[in-house]
Design a protein around this motif. Structure first.
Motif, PDB file in Angstrom:
ATOM      1  N   VAL A  40       7.887 -21.712  61.860  1.00 35.38           N
ATOM      2  CA  VAL A  40       6.470 -21.869  62.597  1.00 35.38           C
ATOM      3  C   VAL A  40       7.187 -20.316  62.698  1.00 35.38           C
ATOM      4  O   VAL A  40       7.903 -20.261  63.496  1.00 35.38           O
ATOM      5  N   PHE A  41       6.543 -19.031  62.194  1.00 37.24           N
ATOM      6  CA  PHE A  41       7.098 -17.518  62.221  1.00 37.24           C
ATOM      7  C   PHE A  41       5.771 -17.275  63.017  1.00 37.24           C
ATOM      8  O   PHE A  41       3.938 -17.273  62.845  1.00 37.24           O
ATOM      9  N   MET A  42       6.123 -16.124  63.928  1.00 38.72           N
ATOM     10  CA  MET A  42       4.418 -15.994  65.353  1.00 38.72           C
ATOM     11  C   MET A  42       5.087 -14.759  65.938  1.00 38.72           C
ATOM     12  O   MET A  42       6.510 -14.113  65.722  1.00 38.72           O
ATOM     13  N   LEU A  66      14.469 -18.954  67.010  1.00 38.64           N
ATOM     14  CA  LEU A  66      15.193 -18.777  65.807  1.00 38.64           C
ATOM     15  C   LEU A  66      15.582 -17.938  66.130  1.00 38.64           C
ATOM     16  O   LEU A  66      14.819 -16.900  65.827  1.00 38.64           O
ATOM     17  N   ALA A  67      16.543 -17.127  66.127  1.00 40.44           N
ATOM     18  CA  ALA A  67      17.171 -15.895  65.861  1.00 40.44           C
ATOM     19  C   ALA A  67      17.144 -15.796  64.424  1.00 40.44           C
ATOM     20  O   ALA A  67      18.173 -15.930  63.551  1.00 40.44           O
ATOM     21  N   THR A  68      16.605 -14.295  64.056  1.00 37.00           N
ATOM     22  CA  THR A  68      17.262 -13.505  62.054  1.00 37.00           C
ATOM     23  C   THR A  68      17.282 -12.661  62.492  1.00 37.00           C
ATOM     24  O   THR A  68      17.616 -12.042  63.665  1.00 37.00           O
ATOM     25  N   ARG A  69      17.773 -12.715  62.139  1.00 34.81           N
ATOM     26  CA  ARG A  69      18.979 -11.334  61.686  1.00 34.81           C
ATOM     27  C   ARG A  69      17.868 -10.229  60.839  1.00 34.81           C
ATOM     28  O   ARG A  69      16.498  -9.800  59.990  1.00 34.81           O
ATOM     29  N   PRO A  70      18.025  -8.387  61.387  1.00 36.61           N
ATOM     30  CA  PRO A  70      16.694  -7.848  60.655  1.00 36.61           C
ATOM     31  C   PRO A  70      16.640  -7.053  59.534  1.00 36.61           C
ATOM     32  O   PRO A  70      15.734  -6.245  59.477  1.00 36.61           O
ATOM     33  N   PHE A  71      17.926  -7.779  58.657  1.00 34.83           N
ATOM     34  CA  PHE A  71      17.577  -7.118  57.848  1.00 34.83           C
ATOM     35  C   PHE A  71      17.891  -8.602  56.367  1.00 34.83           C
ATOM     36  O   PHE A  71      17.813  -9.766  56.839  1.00 34.83           O
ATOM     37  N   GLY A  72      17.040  -8.009  55.631  1.00 33.30           N
ATOM     38  CA  GLY A  72      17.638  -9.644  54.415  1.00 33.30           C
ATOM     39  C   GLY A  72      18.550  -9.771  53.504  1.00 33.30           C
ATOM     40  O   GLY A  72      19.568  -9.735  54.435  1.00 33.30           O
ATOM     41  N   ALA A  73      18.326 -10.601  52.380  1.00 28.24           N
ATOM     42  CA  ALA A  73      19.735 -10.528  51.632  1.00 28.24           C
ATOM     43  C   ALA A  73      21.028  -9.696  51.669  1.00 28.24           C
ATOM     44  O   ALA A  73      20.089  -8.011  51.550  1.00 28.24           O
TER      45      ALA A  73
END
Length: 77
Positions: A40-42, A66-73
């Protein structure tokens, strides 16, 4: 029968997620078959209420942030 009609956790999770988030999120099932999980993304400000409801239905630790980094690939050297 290999089907357990009394256990519809993923379907229930999807319905609850849709009810709680409406148009303010996105979700999908990963896995499936005999189980599966919902990704889920919210918006950050909706997480606490979502976590509380999901934990009430499915039990403590059934939902995790879950933590995601603030930039893409990117290229890693």
């Amino acid at each position: 029968s290999v089907y357990n009609y009394n256990e519809q956790g993923v379907s229930l999770g999807l319905a609850v997620t849709e009810k709680l988030l409406g148009e303010m999120g996105a979700w999908r099932v990963h896995g499936g078959g005999f189980g599966g999980t919902i990704l889920v993304f919210m918006p950050d400000n909706m997480y606490d209420a979502y976590y509380e409801q999901i934990s009430r239905i499915f039990g403590e630790d059934s939902c995790m942030k879950l933590a995601t980094r603030p930039f893409g690939a990117c290229k890693v050297n």
